[in-house]
Design an enzyme around this catalytic site. Structure first.
Site, PDB file in Angstrom:
ATOM      1  N   SER A  11       2.925 -11.918   3.220  1.00  0.00           N
ATOM      2  CA  SER A  11       2.246 -11.263   4.336  1.00  0.00           C
ATOM      3  C   SER A  11       1.005 -12.051   4.729  1.00  0.00           C
ATOM      4  O   SER A  11       0.447 -12.822   3.936  1.00  0.00           O
ATOM      5  CB  SER A  11       1.840  -9.830   3.969  1.00  0.00           C
ATOM      6  OG  SER A  11       0.742  -9.829   3.079  1.00  0.00           O
ATOM      7  N   LYS A  81      -5.166  -3.422  -6.650  1.00  0.00           N
ATOM      8  CA  LYS A  81      -4.603  -2.065  -6.602  1.00  0.00           C
ATOM      9  C   LYS A  81      -3.086  -2.059  -6.751  1.00  0.00           C
ATOM     10  O   LYS A  81      -2.494  -1.025  -7.057  1.00  0.00           O
ATOM     11  CB  LYS A  81      -5.014  -1.343  -5.316  1.00  0.00           C
ATOM     12  CG  LYS A  81      -4.429  -1.873  -4.028  1.00  0.00           C
ATOM     13  CD  LYS A  81      -4.990  -1.116  -2.832  1.00  0.00           C
ATOM     14  CE  LYS A  81      -4.417  -1.609  -1.512  1.00  0.00           C
ATOM     15  NZ  LYS A  81      -2.996  -1.315  -1.343  1.00  0.00           N
ATOM     16  N   ASP A  82      -2.444  -3.218  -6.577  1.00  0.00           N
ATOM     17  CA  ASP A  82      -0.991  -3.312  -6.770  1.00  0.00           C
ATOM     18  C   ASP A  82      -0.607  -3.556  -8.223  1.00  0.00           C
ATOM     19  O   ASP A  82       0.576  -3.483  -8.567  1.00  0.00           O
ATOM     20  CB  ASP A  82      -0.406  -4.452  -5.925  1.00  0.00           C
ATOM     21  CG  ASP A  82      -0.490  -4.182  -4.428  1.00  0.00           C
ATOM     22  OD1 ASP A  82      -0.552  -2.995  -4.050  1.00  0.00           O
ATOM     23  OD2 ASP A  82      -0.503  -5.161  -3.658  1.00  0.00           O
ATOM     24  N   SER A 127       0.861   6.375   1.110  1.00  0.00           N
ATOM     25  CA  SER A 127       0.163   6.578  -0.156  1.00  0.00           C
ATOM     26  C   SER A 127      -0.008   8.063  -0.438  1.00  0.00           C
ATOM     27  O   SER A 127      -0.618   8.796   0.346  1.00  0.00           O
ATOM     28  CB  SER A 127      -1.215   5.904  -0.086  1.00  0.00           C
ATOM     29  OG  SER A 127      -2.084   6.417  -1.066  1.00  0.00           O
ATOM     30  N   ARG A 129      -1.858   9.223  -2.711  1.00  0.00           N
ATOM     31  CA  ARG A 129      -3.292   9.395  -2.945  1.00  0.00           C
ATOM     32  C   ARG A 129      -4.014   9.708  -1.642  1.00  0.00           C
ATOM     33  O   ARG A 129      -4.820  10.652  -1.561  1.00  0.00           O
ATOM     34  CB  ARG A 129      -3.872   8.101  -3.563  1.00  0.00           C
ATOM     35  CG  ARG A 129      -5.396   8.088  -3.670  1.00  0.00           C
ATOM     36  CD  ARG A 129      -5.897   6.711  -4.047  1.00  0.00           C
ATOM     37  NE  ARG A 129      -5.598   5.701  -3.036  1.00  0.00           N
ATOM     38  CZ  ARG A 129      -6.345   5.488  -1.961  1.00  0.00           C
ATOM     39  NH1 ARG A 129      -7.431   6.197  -1.727  1.00  0.00           N
ATOM     40  NH2 ARG A 129      -6.005   4.544  -1.095  1.00  0.00           N
ATOM     41  N   ARG A 130      -3.727   8.939  -0.602  1.00  0.00           N
ATOM     42  CA  ARG A 130      -4.370   9.179   0.693  1.00  0.00           C
ATOM     43  C   ARG A 130      -3.876  10.492   1.300  1.00  0.00           C
ATOM     44  O   ARG A 130      -4.658  11.267   1.842  1.00  0.00           O
ATOM     45  CB  ARG A 130      -4.087   8.007   1.642  1.00  0.00           C
ATOM     46  CG  ARG A 130      -4.831   6.739   1.274  1.00  0.00           C
ATOM     47  CD  ARG A 130      -4.369   5.553   2.098  1.00  0.00           C
ATOM     48  NE  ARG A 130      -5.135   4.342   1.781  1.00  0.00           N
ATOM     49  CZ  ARG A 130      -4.692   3.112   1.959  1.00  0.00           C
ATOM     50  NH1 ARG A 130      -3.460   2.907   2.439  1.00  0.00           N
ATOM     51  NH2 ARG A 130      -5.449   2.067   1.659  1.00  0.00           N
ATOM     52  N   ARG A 147       5.341   2.315   6.673  1.00  0.00           N
ATOM     53  CA  ARG A 147       5.437   1.147   5.801  1.00  0.00           C
ATOM     54  C   ARG A 147       5.295  -0.110   6.636  1.00  0.00           C
ATOM     55  O   ARG A 147       5.311  -0.081   7.850  1.00  0.00           O
ATOM     56  CB  ARG A 147       6.796   1.145   5.070  1.00  0.00           C
ATOM     57  CG  ARG A 147       6.963   2.240   4.018  1.00  0.00           C
ATOM     58  CD  ARG A 147       6.121   2.031   2.778  1.00  0.00           C
ATOM     59  NE  ARG A 147       6.204   0.666   2.263  1.00  0.00           N
ATOM     60  CZ  ARG A 147       7.202   0.191   1.526  1.00  0.00           C
ATOM     61  NH1 ARG A 147       8.227   0.980   1.215  1.00  0.00           N
ATOM     62  NH2 ARG A 147       7.187  -1.054   1.088  1.00  0.00           N
ATOM     63  N   GLY A 148       5.201  -1.229   5.928  1.00  0.00           N
ATOM     64  CA  GLY A 148       5.079  -2.512   6.604  1.00  0.00           C
ATOM     65  C   GLY A 148       3.706  -3.123   6.387  1.00  0.00           C
ATOM     66  O   GLY A 148       2.820  -2.514   5.801  1.00  0.00           O
ATOM     67  N   ASN A 149       3.536  -4.369   6.857  1.00  0.00           N
ATOM     68  CA  ASN A 149       2.241  -5.023   6.708  1.00  0.00           C
ATOM     69  C   ASN A 149       1.219  -4.419   7.673  1.00  0.00           C
ATOM     70  O   ASN A 149       1.540  -3.520   8.459  1.00  0.00           O
ATOM     71  CB  ASN A 149       2.386  -6.544   6.913  1.00  0.00           C
ATOM     72  CG  ASN A 149       2.998  -6.883   8.272  1.00  0.00           C
ATOM     73  OD1 ASN A 149       2.779  -6.182   9.258  1.00  0.00           O
ATOM     74  ND2 ASN A 149       3.759  -7.966   8.322  1.00  0.00           N
ATOM     75  N   ARG A 153       1.936  -1.683  10.832  1.00  0.00           N
ATOM     76  CA  ARG A 153       1.429  -0.311  10.837  1.00  0.00           C
ATOM     77  C   ARG A 153       0.521  -0.051  12.040  1.00  0.00           C
ATOM     78  O   ARG A 153       0.589   1.011  12.664  1.00  0.00           O
ATOM     79  CB  ARG A 153       0.710  -0.024   9.518  1.00  0.00           C
ATOM     80  CG  ARG A 153       1.687   0.211   8.369  1.00  0.00           C
ATOM     81  CD  ARG A 153       0.986   0.482   7.061  1.00  0.00           C
ATOM     82  NE  ARG A 153       0.652  -0.755   6.357  1.00  0.00           N
ATOM     83  CZ  ARG A 153      -0.029  -0.798   5.231  1.00  0.00           C
ATOM     84  NH1 ARG A 153      -0.483   0.314   4.679  1.00  0.00           N
ATOM     85  NH2 ARG A 153      -0.273  -1.950   4.633  1.00  0.00           N
ATOM     86  N   CYS A 240       0.290   2.630  -8.449  1.00  0.00           N
ATOM     87  CA  CYS A 240      -0.239   2.880  -7.107  1.00  0.00           C
ATOM     88  C   CYS A 240       0.603   3.889  -6.328  1.00  0.00           C
ATOM     89  O   CYS A 240       0.214   4.321  -5.241  1.00  0.00           O
ATOM     90  CB  CYS A 240      -0.335   1.572  -6.334  1.00  0.00           C
ATOM     91  SG  CYS A 240       1.260   0.747  -6.058  1.00  0.00           S
TER      92      CYS A 240
END
Length: 308
Positions: A11, A81-82, A127, A129-130, A147-149, A153, A240
């Site tokens: 990416s 985070k990954d 996410s 979490r979000r 999803r996606g880069n 998004r 994650c």
């Protein structure tokens, strides 16, 4: 040194992060010859399923770690985070560079903040979490997966599929896209992911020559904060894909760590803070505090729902 091969996802953001690390290394060690190897991960291939259902830990790192173990690359640059809370034997994090802003950012079509979005507005994020924290703060909003880069998004929002999306502030800043941010979400509204804003430069544990170079890139304060966050995550055997958050700051030598475990629907949020000096211990201690409040049982319910 020998010619080095740096492994990365393909990416634009991953490449930007990798080239940033390479530039810093060349500043520290003039004459270094480094080429880049782009690697496609499982998380990059499967874009029609939410992260929580793709398959658990290491979605964006496993193939890169295998390339390291196979000797095809010499080091890898990951978004911290990954990174799962555990890594394969034989690999280590050789450096944690200085951290970029760890917060999340809201982007919206018409410039509205989270408080200003109308009831029923659709917010995009894959996410949990979000999602959990958005719905805890604004239960009248709708959250749908995206999803996606970064570019994909943002484009989907601009096409009208979402009224707003949530992205990491660090990625937008690294891409010089700060002007797209409508609101930087404070930690009291949206506690960041473990390691968010930090990078992990991973290599083989026995590559002493490279480790000596990478160590010069390490930022001790960032490493200490991230170590506390990852210790917290490890205590829950999390990744994650689960609704777990943690953020550590340093005040002189004292670590202040805040952690959160939540129900994806935002109906149950367990959040506490703790202070201490030992990163590993403070992470474990905070996890134990949250488990006493029912965080372990809450995550088991989430795992059963996701069948992971």
């Amino acid at each position: 040194m020998r010619t080095l091969v740096a492994g990365t996802r393909r990416s634009e953001l991953a490449l930007t992060q990798t080239h940033w690390v390479i530039e810093r290394l060349k500043e520290l060690e003039p004459g270094l010859d480094i080429r880049v190897e782009k690697i496609v991960t499982k998380g990059d291939r499967i874009l029609n399923v939410t992260l929580s259902k793709v398959g658990g830990k290491g979605l964006f790192v496993k193939e890169i770690e295998q390339a390291l173990l196979d000797g095809k690359i010499d080091f890898a640059v990951h978004s911290m985070k990954d990174m799962p809370s555990e890594m394969p034997p034989g690999l280590v994090i050789g450096a944690v560079p200085v951290r970029e802003t760890p917060t999340d950012a809201l982007l919206s079509i018409d410039g509205k903040t989270l408080d200003e979005l109308p009831s029923g507005a659709v917010v995009g994020t894959s996410s949990l979490r979000r999602q959990a924290q958005i719905l805890a703060y604004r239960p009248d909003l709708k959250v749908k997966p995206v999803r996606g880069n970064l570019e994909t998004r943002i484009r989907k929002m601009q096409e009208g599929q979402f009224d707003a999306i949530i992205l990491a502030t660090s990625g937008l800043k690294r891409m010089d896209w700060e002007n797209k941010i409508c609101q930087e979400l404070t930690a009291d509204v949206m506690l960041p992911a473990v390691g968010q804003g930090a990078l992990a430069v991973q290599c083989r544990a026995d590559d002493e020559e490279l480790l000596a170079v990478l160590q010069r890139l390490n930022h001790e304060e960032t490493k200490k904060a991230v170590s506390a966050e990852r210790s917290f995550l490890h205590a829950f055997q999390g990744g994650c894909h689960l609704p777990i958050a943690a953020h550590a700051t340093l005040e002189q030598d004292e670590i202040h760590l805040t952690g959160l475990v939540a129900d994806p629907g935002g109906q149950a949020v367990i959040k506490k803070g703790i202070r201490g000096n030992d990163p590993e211990k403070i992470g474990k201690d905070l996890a134990a505090c949250l488990k006493e409040e029912g965080a372990g049982r809450l995550l088991e319910t989430v795992r059963e729902g996701l069948k992971i």
